[in-house]
Design a protein around this motif. Structure first.
Motif, PDB file in Angstrom:
ATOM      1  N   UNK A 105     -44.785  18.304 -10.162  1.00 10.27           N
ATOM      2  CA  UNK A 105     -45.603  19.248 -10.931  1.00 10.27           C
ATOM      3  C   UNK A 105     -45.390  20.687 -10.462  1.00 10.27           C
ATOM      4  N   UNK A 106     -45.520  21.004  -9.160  1.00 10.33           N
ATOM      5  CA  UNK A 106     -45.272  22.394  -8.752  1.00 10.33           C
ATOM      6  C   UNK A 106     -43.827  22.822  -8.991  1.00 10.33           C
ATOM      7  N   UNK A 107     -42.878  21.902  -8.837  1.00  5.16           N
ATOM      8  CA  UNK A 107     -41.481  22.225  -9.105  1.00  5.16           C
ATOM      9  C   UNK A 107     -41.290  22.611 -10.567  1.00  5.16           C
ATOM     10  N   UNK A 108     -41.913  21.891 -11.465  1.00  4.78           N
ATOM     11  CA  UNK A 108     -41.816  22.189 -12.892  1.00  4.78           C
ATOM     12  C   UNK A 108     -42.446  23.535 -13.202  1.00  4.78           C
ATOM     13  N   UNK A 109     -43.570  23.829 -12.567  1.00  6.27           N
ATOM     14  CA  UNK A 109     -44.217  25.135 -12.752  1.00  6.27           C
ATOM     15  C   UNK A 109     -43.310  26.243 -12.224  1.00  6.27           C
ATOM     16  N   UNK A 110     -42.707  26.022 -11.061  1.00  4.48           N
ATOM     17  CA  UNK A 110     -41.772  27.001 -10.501  1.00  4.48           C
ATOM     18  C   UNK A 110     -40.615  27.255 -11.463  1.00  4.48           C
ATOM     19  N   UNK A 111     -40.033  26.188 -12.001  1.00  4.97           N
ATOM     20  CA  UNK A 111     -38.935  26.359 -12.952  1.00  4.97           C
ATOM     21  C   UNK A 111     -39.376  27.147 -14.177  1.00  4.97           C
ATOM     22  N   UNK A 112     -40.574  26.858 -14.648  1.00  2.00           N
ATOM     23  CA  UNK A 112     -41.084  27.555 -15.822  1.00  2.00           C
ATOM     24  C   UNK A 112     -41.238  29.041 -15.620  1.00  2.00           C
ATOM     25  N   UNK A 113     -41.495  29.443 -14.387  1.00  2.44           N
ATOM     26  CA  UNK A 113     -41.681  30.872 -14.115  1.00  2.44           C
ATOM     27  C   UNK A 113     -40.412  31.554 -13.616  1.00  2.44           C
ATOM     28  N   UNK A 114     -39.418  30.783 -13.163  1.00  2.00           N
ATOM     29  CA  UNK A 114     -38.242  31.409 -12.565  1.00  2.00           C
ATOM     30  C   UNK A 114     -36.959  31.303 -13.392  1.00  2.00           C
ATOM     31  N   UNK A 115     -36.860  30.333 -14.271  1.00  2.00           N
ATOM     32  CA  UNK A 115     -35.632  30.194 -15.054  1.00  2.00           C
ATOM     33  C   UNK A 115     -35.533  31.291 -16.107  1.00  2.00           C
ATOM     34  N   UNK A 116     -34.317  31.737 -16.375  1.00  2.00           N
ATOM     35  CA  UNK A 116     -34.157  32.735 -17.434  1.00  2.00           C
ATOM     36  C   UNK A 116     -34.480  32.127 -18.798  1.00  2.00           C
ATOM     37  N   UNK A 117     -35.003  32.942 -19.695  1.00  2.00           N
ATOM     38  CA  UNK A 117     -35.344  32.467 -21.035  1.00  2.00           C
ATOM     39  C   UNK A 117     -34.075  32.106 -21.810  1.00  2.00           C
ATOM     40  N   UNK A 118     -33.002  32.874 -21.593  1.00  2.00           N
ATOM     41  CA  UNK A 118     -31.725  32.611 -22.260  1.00  2.00           C
ATOM     42  C   UNK A 118     -30.654  32.388 -21.207  1.00  2.00           C
ATOM     43  N   UNK A 119     -29.893  31.350 -21.381  1.00  6.26           N
ATOM     44  CA  UNK A 119     -28.813  31.008 -20.466  1.00  6.26           C
ATOM     45  C   UNK A 119     -27.716  30.365 -21.306  1.00  6.26           C
ATOM     46  N   UNK A 120     -26.999  31.169 -22.034  1.00  2.00           N
ATOM     47  CA  UNK A 120     -25.998  30.739 -22.993  1.00  2.00           C
ATOM     48  C   UNK A 120     -26.594  29.970 -24.168  1.00  2.00           C
ATOM     49  N   UNK A 121     -27.860  29.728 -24.132  1.00  4.23           N
ATOM     50  CA  UNK A 121     -28.543  29.101 -25.261  1.00  4.23           C
ATOM     51  C   UNK A 121     -30.000  29.552 -25.231  1.00  4.23           C
ATOM     52  N   UNK A 122     -30.567  29.578 -26.401  1.00  3.27           N
ATOM     53  CA  UNK A 122     -31.979  29.960 -26.479  1.00  3.27           C
ATOM     54  C   UNK A 122     -32.842  28.853 -25.892  1.00  3.27           C
ATOM     55  N   UNK A 123     -33.930  29.219 -25.295  1.00  2.00           N
ATOM     56  CA  UNK A 123     -34.939  28.281 -24.781  1.00  2.00           C
ATOM     57  C   UNK A 123     -34.415  27.392 -23.658  1.00  2.00           C
ATOM     58  N   UNK A 124     -33.506  27.938 -22.859  1.00  2.00           N
ATOM     59  CA  UNK A 124     -32.981  27.207 -21.712  1.00  2.00           C
ATOM     60  C   UNK A 124     -34.111  26.752 -20.794  1.00  2.00           C
ATOM     61  N   UNK A 125     -35.053  27.634 -20.558  1.00  2.00           N
ATOM     62  CA  UNK A 125     -36.170  27.321 -19.661  1.00  2.00           C
ATOM     63  C   UNK A 125     -37.012  26.177 -20.204  1.00  2.00           C
ATOM     64  N   UNK A 126     -37.256  26.166 -21.503  1.00  2.00           N
ATOM     65  CA  UNK A 126     -38.079  25.112 -22.108  1.00  2.00           C
ATOM     66  C   UNK A 126     -37.370  23.758 -22.026  1.00  2.00           C
ATOM     67  N   UNK A 127     -36.048  23.758 -22.149  1.00  2.00           N
ATOM     68  CA  UNK A 127     -35.281  22.510 -22.042  1.00  2.00           C
ATOM     69  C   UNK A 127     -35.502  21.852 -20.677  1.00  2.00           C
ATOM     70  N   UNK A 128     -35.396  22.649 -19.611  1.00  2.00           N
ATOM     71  CA  UNK A 128     -35.549  22.100 -18.261  1.00  2.00           C
ATOM     72  C   UNK A 128     -36.999  21.709 -17.970  1.00  2.00           C
ATOM     73  N   UNK A 129     -37.931  22.517 -18.434  1.00  2.00           N
ATOM     74  CA  UNK A 129     -39.341  22.180 -18.226  1.00  2.00           C
ATOM     75  C   UNK A 129     -39.666  20.873 -18.939  1.00  2.00           C
ATOM     76  N   UNK A 130     -39.130  20.711 -20.142  1.00  2.00           N
ATOM     77  CA  UNK A 130     -39.362  19.473 -20.897  1.00  2.00           C
ATOM     78  C   UNK A 130     -38.817  18.250 -20.189  1.00  2.00           C
TER      79      UNK A 130
END
Length: 133
Positions: A26-51
């Motif tokens: 859970x804290x790791x997922x929260x960390x990813x949600x706040x630290x991953x870039x929104x775009x990383x060669x694709x839109x919604x990169x951060x949401x993909x990993x959080x999901x």
């Protein structure tokens, strides 16, 4: 929960391990949600990993609960955990570009994600092989 007439042998460690892993993620997922870039060669990169991480949290928690209740459904959920961990390891390693991040991804895959995946498949195997009518 519906009680089955089949006697199952589910290791006692399964409840604690899967619930603990879901809580740790859970804290790791929260960390990813706040630290991953929104775009990383694709839109919604951060949401993909959080999901993906949220799916792992849910699958681990359900596996721990089903192990506690000695439910045959633990076979399915532990198989889901194993599959998600393999997928996570694969995409972590394949998607890294910089050497330091690639080394970190390999380390996490070899020492955490793949052992958890193998353990999850082993749990499913142990439960299936222990069924006694």
């Amino acid at each position: 929960m519906v009680k089955s007439k089949i006697k199952l042998t589910i290791p006692t460690w399964a409840t604690l391990v899967y619930i603990a892993m879901s809580i740790v993620l859970i804290p790791w997922t929260i960390y990813l949600g706040t630290s991953l870039p929104v775009h990383y060669l694709s839109a919604h990169w951060d949401i993909s990993w959080i999901g993906l991480d949220a799916a792992m949290v849910i699958a681990m928690l359900i596996t721990g609960i089903l192990a506690y209740f000695k439910s045959i459904w633990v076979v399915i959920t532990s198989s889901v955990v194993g599959t998600l961990m393999f997928v996570d390891a694969w995409f972590d390693v394949i998607s890294e570009r910089r050497a330091i991040e690639l080394h970190e991804a390999f380390f996490l895959a070899i020492f955490f994600e793949l052992p958890i995946a193998i353990t999850s498949f082993y749990l499913a195997y142990k439960v299936i092989s222990s069924e006694k009518p």
